[in-house]
Write a protein that holds these residues in place. Structure first.
Motif, PDB file in Angstrom:
ATOM      1  N   ALA A 166      57.018  42.299  35.684  1.00 60.20           N
ATOM      2  CA  ALA A 166      56.348  42.235  34.374  1.00 60.20           C
ATOM      3  C   ALA A 166      54.917  41.736  34.562  1.00 60.20           C
ATOM      4  O   ALA A 166      53.973  42.252  33.947  1.00 60.20           O
ATOM      5  N   SER A 167      54.769  40.757  35.450  1.00 60.49           N
ATOM      6  CA  SER A 167      53.441  40.197  35.670  1.00 60.49           C
ATOM      7  C   SER A 167      52.513  41.238  36.312  1.00 60.49           C
ATOM      8  O   SER A 167      51.324  41.309  35.997  1.00 60.49           O
ATOM      9  N   LYS A 168      53.068  42.100  37.188  1.00 60.47           N
ATOM     10  CA  LYS A 168      52.268  43.178  37.792  1.00 60.47           C
ATOM     11  C   LYS A 168      51.757  44.132  36.712  1.00 60.47           C
ATOM     12  O   LYS A 168      50.614  44.588  36.744  1.00 60.47           O
ATOM     13  N   GLY A 169      52.645  44.436  35.738  1.00 58.32           N
ATOM     14  CA  GLY A 169      52.252  45.306  34.624  1.00 58.32           C
ATOM     15  C   GLY A 169      51.108  44.686  33.836  1.00 58.32           C
ATOM     16  O   GLY A 169      50.153  45.372  33.437  1.00 58.32           O
ATOM     17  N   LEU A 170      51.198  43.361  33.642  1.00 58.54           N
ATOM     18  CA  LEU A 170      50.127  42.665  32.915  1.00 58.54           C
ATOM     19  C   LEU A 170      48.825  42.708  33.708  1.00 58.54           C
ATOM     20  O   LEU A 170      47.752  42.919  33.131  1.00 58.54           O
ATOM     21  N   ASP A 171      48.934  42.533  35.046  1.00 55.82           N
ATOM     22  CA  ASP A 171      47.724  42.610  35.884  1.00 55.82           C
ATOM     23  C   ASP A 171      47.048  43.972  35.721  1.00 55.82           C
ATOM     24  O   ASP A 171      45.834  44.079  35.669  1.00 55.82           O
ATOM     25  N   ARG A 172      47.872  45.006  35.644  1.00 56.69           N
ATOM     26  CA  ARG A 172      47.320  46.358  35.482  1.00 56.69           C
ATOM     27  C   ARG A 172      46.583  46.492  34.158  1.00 56.69           C
ATOM     28  O   ARG A 172      45.528  47.109  34.079  1.00 56.69           O
ATOM     29  N   LEU A 173      47.174  45.889  33.118  1.00 54.92           N
ATOM     30  CA  LEU A 173      46.527  45.936  31.804  1.00 54.92           C
ATOM     31  C   LEU A 173      45.191  45.192  31.828  1.00 54.92           C
ATOM     32  O   LEU A 173      44.202  45.650  31.260  1.00 54.92           O
ATOM     33  N   VAL A 174      45.195  44.040  32.507  1.00 59.00           N
ATOM     34  CA  VAL A 174      43.961  43.249  32.603  1.00 59.00           C
ATOM     35  C   VAL A 174      42.902  44.055  33.366  1.00 59.00           C
ATOM     36  O   VAL A 174      41.738  44.125  32.947  1.00 59.00           O
ATOM     37  N   GLN A 175      43.326  44.706  34.468  1.00 58.75           N
ATOM     38  CA  GLN A 175      42.399  45.515  35.259  1.00 58.75           C
ATOM     39  C   GLN A 175      41.815  46.651  34.402  1.00 58.75           C
ATOM     40  O   GLN A 175      40.618  46.913  34.429  1.00 58.75           O
ATOM     41  N   LEU A 176      42.707  47.283  33.627  1.00 61.23           N
ATOM     42  CA  LEU A 176      42.270  48.386  32.772  1.00 61.23           C
ATOM     43  C   LEU A 176      41.247  47.885  31.743  1.00 61.23           C
ATOM     44  O   LEU A 176      40.200  48.512  31.539  1.00 61.23           O
ATOM     45  N   ALA A 177      41.543  46.741  31.128  1.00 59.70           N
ATOM     46  CA  ALA A 177      40.628  46.185  30.117  1.00 59.70           C
ATOM     47  C   ALA A 177      39.287  45.858  30.765  1.00 59.70           C
ATOM     48  O   ALA A 177      38.225  46.162  30.193  1.00 59.70           O
TER      49      ALA A 177
END
Ligand code: ADP
Length: 350
Positions: A166-177
């Motif tokens: 789940a945390s990896k998914g959040l990292d991806r979202l942060v990277q995208l933002a």
């Protein structure tokens, strides 16, 4: 319309018409009277009167309409400049010039419409790409969090793993933002280029250090070309070029092979330019993708379907930054052999 008339202004057409009428009447009167006096008077009076009448009606029927057309195509509001145009310039314009002005206006409008269509298409694609890129990490996070809440949190075998995913998914979202923020700031032009002189070798060394841990995960060695001149100075925005180098090296690591190498070289292209090239011996890029990898959200099918995380924005940011410097970037690659990303920068004058 005969060609010779197209080149006449409305005023000249009035003069011509008045002349023809006056001349015809005076020739007629000469034929009847056989004397010059009356025809001359008839010529003078008819010429002046008919010119006045023609001009008056032409002004009403053509002049005012032309004025309306110009008001419409130039989107003007009554001002001193416009008044001067309508009083002095417009009456001098020939039909040919009016036609050319209107054609030019129509061409400009049609280019604007084409541009709007392209922008609209671009906006649609951007939205659909963005939605696509957001869906995967959001659903990943949602899936793991729900599974944990539904009881997996009690299962010591999986709970930590699910949380990490789940945390990896959040990292991806942060990277995208963060990528989106960068790209929109670059496009809006509110991220000006701040030029300074610096040694390109030092910048790449700093980046190597920054990414050392990531490279170690795949046992990738970070090297410089033997002939790389460590004193070579460039004139550019250091922070933005650091971003360029980070993005290219991060990709070289991501798409690089285990035990591979990444090599950076820089050379003087001419008195004013330096060329920097970062090469890897990774998976390479198929030829049909090469021209598109700098587009926003573009990822090759391989990288999309692989587990390698990415937003497809990294190289779009790189291209933006290099082009904002007035420089060029290119890529050479072969599947199974590796890829080389090269870009030029201005050489520092000192
Ligand atoms: P991403 O976030 O997917 O890495 P980029 O814009 O940085 O997005 O890169 C676009 C695509 O170009 C990547 O998805 C990958 O397919 C390809 N690519 C970029 N750099 C490399 C490289 N060094 N080796 C192989 N493929 C690469």
């Amino acid at each position: 319309m005969p060609n010779s008339i197209r080149y006449l202004s409305p005023k000249m057409i009035c003069l011509l018409a008045a002349f023809i009428l006056a001349a015809s009447l005076s020739v007629l009167s000469l034929a009847i009277e056989g004397d010059w006096k009356l025809p001359i008077i008839i010529f003078g009076v008819t010429f002046a009167l008919s010119y006045f009448v023609y001009n008056y009606f032409l002004q009403i029927f053509i002049g005012r309409r032309l004025k309306l057309i110009y008001k419409f195509i130039y989107n003007t509001k009554a001002g001193k400049k416009e008044q001067f145009f309508y009083d002095k310039i417009l009456p001098q314009k020939t039909i040919e010039q009016v036609e050319s002005d209107v054609t030019q206006w129509a061409e400009k409008k049609s280019t604007e419409i084409e541009q709007l269509k392209v922008n609209e298409q671009f906006r649609k694609e951007f939205l659909s790409n963005l939605t696509h890129e957001l869906r995967t990490p959001i659903f990943t996070v949602q899936g793991y969090v729900h599974t944990l809440l539904d009881g997996a949190i009690e299962d010591d075998q999986v709970n930590l793993k699910f949380l990490k995913n789940a945390s990896k998914g959040l990292d991806r979202l942060v990277q995208l933002a963060s990528d989106l923020e960068q790209i929109s700031a670059l496009e809006a032009g509110n991220n000006p280029i701040l030029l300074s002189n610096f040694k390109i070798m030092n910048l790449v060394k700093d980046t190597y250090e920054e990414l050392m841990l990531k490279a170690k995960e795949k046992n990738i060695t970070l090297l410089f070309k033997e002939d790389a001149d460590e004193h070579l100075m460039v004139h550019a925005d250091r922070e933005k070029i650091r971003q360029v180098v980070v993005n290219i090296i991060e990709n070289a690591i991501k798409y690089g092979i285990v035990d591979g190498t990444i090599t950076t070289g820089f050379w003087e292209l001419d008195k004013h330019k330096v060329y920097i090239e970062i090469s890897d011996d990774g998976v390479g890029i198929e030829e049909q993708h090469l021209s598109r990898i700098f587009e926003r959200f573009y990822r090759t099918d391989k990288s999309r379907s692989s587990a390698i995380p990415g937003t497809g924005l990294g190289l779009a940011i790189v291209k933006h930054i290099i082009e904002a410097h007035g420089q060029i970037i290119n890529v050479r690659s072969k599947v199974g052999v590796g890829s080389s990303f090269g870009f030029s920068l201005a050489k520092s004058k000192n």
